[in-house]
Scaffold this active site. Structure first.
Site, short mmCIF file in Angstrom:
data_model
loop_
_atom_site.label_atom_id
_atom_site.label_comp_id
_atom_site.label_asym_id
_atom_site.label_seq_id
_atom_site.Cartn_x
_atom_site.Cartn_y
_atom_site.Cartn_z
N GLY A 138 0.76 -1.25 0.00
CA GLY A 138 0.00 0.00 0.00
C GLY A 138 0.78 1.29 0.00
O GLY A 138 0.19 2.37 -0.14
N ARG A 142 2.37 -1.44 -5.95
CA ARG A 142 2.44 -0.17 -6.67
C ARG A 142 3.84 0.46 -6.61
O ARG A 142 4.35 0.95 -7.60
CB ARG A 142 1.42 0.80 -6.09
CG ARG A 142 1.25 2.09 -6.86
CD ARG A 142 0.34 3.06 -6.10
NE ARG A 142 -0.94 2.47 -5.74
CZ ARG A 142 -2.03 2.50 -6.50
NH1 ARG A 142 -2.01 3.13 -7.66
NH2 ARG A 142 -3.15 1.93 -6.10
N TYR A 181 -10.48 5.75 -11.06
CA TYR A 181 -10.12 6.35 -9.76
C TYR A 181 -9.90 7.85 -9.85
O TYR A 181 -9.32 8.43 -8.92
CB TYR A 181 -8.80 5.74 -9.25
CG TYR A 181 -8.70 4.24 -9.20
CD1 TYR A 181 -9.54 3.49 -8.37
CD2 TYR A 181 -7.74 3.57 -9.94
CE1 TYR A 181 -9.40 2.12 -8.31
CE2 TYR A 181 -7.61 2.19 -9.88
CZ TYR A 181 -8.44 1.46 -9.05
OH TYR A 181 -8.30 0.11 -8.99
N CYS A 230 -15.76 5.11 -27.33
CA CYS A 230 -17.04 5.81 -27.39
C CYS A 230 -17.65 5.98 -26.00
O CYS A 230 -18.71 5.42 -25.70
CB CYS A 230 -17.99 5.04 -28.30
SG CYS A 230 -17.24 4.74 -29.88
N GLU A 231 -16.97 6.69 -25.12
CA GLU A 231 -17.45 6.99 -23.77
C GLU A 231 -16.84 8.32 -23.37
O GLU A 231 -15.64 8.53 -23.59
CB GLU A 231 -16.92 5.96 -22.74
CG GLU A 231 -17.18 4.53 -23.07
CD GLU A 231 -18.06 3.84 -22.03
OE1 GLU A 231 -18.46 4.50 -21.05
OE2 GLU A 231 -18.33 2.66 -22.25
N TYR A 281 -1.06 -1.44 -12.02
CA TYR A 281 -2.50 -1.35 -12.28
C TYR A 281 -2.76 -0.69 -13.64
O TYR A 281 -3.72 0.06 -13.81
CB TYR A 281 -3.22 -0.62 -11.12
CG TYR A 281 -2.88 -1.25 -9.78
CD1 TYR A 281 -3.36 -2.52 -9.48
CD2 TYR A 281 -2.04 -0.63 -8.86
CE1 TYR A 281 -3.01 -3.15 -8.28
CE2 TYR A 281 -1.69 -1.25 -7.67
CZ TYR A 281 -2.18 -2.50 -7.39
OH TYR A 281 -1.84 -3.11 -6.20
C1 LIG Z 1 -3.38 -4.90 -3.56
C2 LIG Z 1 -2.77 -5.54 -2.40
C3 LIG Z 1 -1.42 -5.28 -2.09
C4 LIG Z 1 -0.58 -4.30 -2.85
O1 LIG Z 1 -0.97 -2.98 -2.70
P1 LIG Z 1 -0.08 -1.82 -3.34
O2 LIG Z 1 -0.82 -0.59 -3.05
O3 LIG Z 1 0.02 -2.10 -4.80
O4 LIG Z 1 1.26 -1.86 -2.67
C5 LIG Z 1 -0.86 -5.97 -1.03
N1 LIG Z 1 -1.59 -6.86 -0.30
C6 LIG Z 1 -2.88 -7.12 -0.57
C7 LIG Z 1 -3.61 -8.10 0.27
C8 LIG Z 1 -3.52 -6.47 -1.63
O5 LIG Z 1 -4.81 -6.73 -1.88
#
Ligand SMILES: *Cc1c(COP(=O)(O)O)cnc(C)c1O
Length: 421
Positions: free
Chosen positions: A239, A278, A318, A346-347, A375
């Site tokens: 995350g 990410r 997003y 077409c959106e 992503y």
């Molecule tokens: C999506 C996800 C991640 C990775 O999240 P990032 O923001 O890409 O680092 C890690 N663990 C779980 C369980 C996830 O669903």
């Protein structure tokens, strides 16, 4: 930091001019840098030095076999969220004992495949899942190693669609119920409880939500140990956010994140797993597209590109921002002009940016979407029968197509006609 820079007046991926790849592969396409992927993985690995740890790359961010092999060769584990990702990780040569299996809806077939092929642990998210996994493992005459994903009820302060650690989200079990749920897990014959899992969301740009969550994990670890559970592994999720634009304040670095982990959890003596996606892949990839038309509208001008929402859905899904830069470096001090930057689908949602200031661009010019490595390709589709765009991997002065663009015939021939037609 990444390896997409202007050199000699044009954008390069490491030592390869982007225009050269475009000439050979056609547009649009994704392009990844081996050096950036490597650098980002190592930052996490080094941030946890001195602690028993494994960096399990969350491969849903970008799961091409060549990317997985690049990371696996550095020692990375993988976080998978489906049977398909498990198969991909194994096909890339990742040993089962470096794969963790996350997700709220694992099927019995997926559990069976992972148990048969080898798995480090399942991150279990509910009591019905525990019952199913125990039954599957028992039938196979084995025990499934598990952590249980606790939902710490903290606000990750990110986009609602990628927050996962609030009590109203579908993920994990409420941390307040940990005692009874762990007792149930310990009573099930097919489960081996090894630790605790937490993941609070994605594109997190402050350390505070992590500090809150990890403090709760430390408390629960001590409580569960006192109850007699052998909590020896903590999976701390992923995350950590990335800078999507150079003008914004930079999110915390993996080093600072590692220091926080050490501070909040180091004293517990647990093996640490993290699941960054990410931050490993995001700034290691760009999407390259060509201007088809420059269209003057009423009160606004449009750049119509050959890339579209089906190729990169993050802006539509997003409201995500991507820096979009010309592949030919604009002259210093050149006057910029606002454009709506759109694709051909077409959106109206097929809009990458509104009133974005850009240097002068003409039909045929190339642009690059920065920070598109995570992503991006994995979320693409063939909506409007636009073929999935190729992926290219650069390594110093070399590049290779790591997923080819399908032909129209290949796309059409995936359909089958019933006998009555
Ligand atoms: C999506 C996800 C991640 C990775 O999240 P990032 O923001 O890409 O680092 C890690 N663990 C779980 C369980 C996830 O669903």
């Amino acid at each position: 930091m990444d390896h997409f820079l202007y050199k000699d007046g044009q954008l390069h991926a490491e030592d390869v001019p982007i225009a050269e790849i475009a000439a050979e592969v056609g547009t649009p396409f994704y392009c990844y840098s081996t050096a950036t992927l490597t650098r980002h993985y190592r930052l996490f690995d080094e941030a946890l030095q001195g602690m028993d740890h494994l960096v399990c790359y969350a491969m849903k961010a970008a799961s091409n076999q060549a990317i997985l092999k690049t990371l696996a060769a550095l020692g990375a584990g993988m976080d998978v969220v489906s049977g398909g990702e498990y198969a991909r990780a194994r096909a890339a040569g990742v040993p089962g004992d470096r794969i963790v299996f996350s997700g709220v809806g694992k099927t019995r077939e997926e559990m069976q495949a992972a148990l048969a092929g080898g798995i480090r642990q399942f991150n279990v998210e509910s009591e019905p899942e525990m019952a199913a996994l125990s039954a599957v493992a028992s039938e196979m005459g084995t025990k499934a190693p598990i952590t249980i994903r606790v939902n710490p009820d903290v606000d990750a302060k990110t986009h609602a669609k990628i927050a996962t650690g609030k009590s109203e989200n579908k993920f994990g079990i409420p941390i307040s119920r940990a005692k009874e749920v762990y007792a149930l897990a310990a009573s099930l014959p097919g489960l081996d409880v090894v630790g605790i899992d937490v993941h609070i969301g994605s594109q997190i740009t402050e350390l505070e939500p992590y500090a809150q969550a990890y403090r709760k994990v430390a408390e629960v670890t001590e409580m569960l140990r006192a109850e007699g559970h052998d909590i020896r592994r903590l999976d701390l999720g992923g995350g950590l956010g990335i800078p999507y634009t150079r003008s914004n304040e930079a999110p915390p670095l993996p080093t600072e994140y590692g220091a926080l982990i050490r501070e909040e959890l180091g004293h517990l003596g647990c093996e640490i797993e993290i699941e960054p996606g990410r931050l490993v892949a995001g700034n290691a990839g760009i999407m390259v597209s060509r201007v088809i038309y420059v269209k003057s509208g009423e009160g606004r001008d449009f750049l119509i590109l050959d890339g579209a929402m089906n190729d990169l859905i993050r802006p539509a899904m997003y409201d995500a921002h991507h820096d979009i830069i010309p592949v030919m470096e604009p002259a210093a001090g050149v006057e910029q002009q606002p454009f709506d930057i759109v694709g051909p689908v077409c959106e109206s949602g097929d809009t990458f940016a509104k009133q974005r200031l850009m240097p002068p661009l003409a039909e045929g010019d190339l642009v690059a979407f920065r920070s598109a490595g995570a992503y991006g390709a994995v979320m693409s589709s063939e909506y409007n029968t636009r073929p999935l765009i190729p992926e290219v991997l650069v390594n110093e002065h070399q590049f290779a197509v790591i997923r080819a663009r399908p032909t129209f015939d290949e796309i059409i021939n995936r359909d089958t006609i019933p006998a009555w037609l």
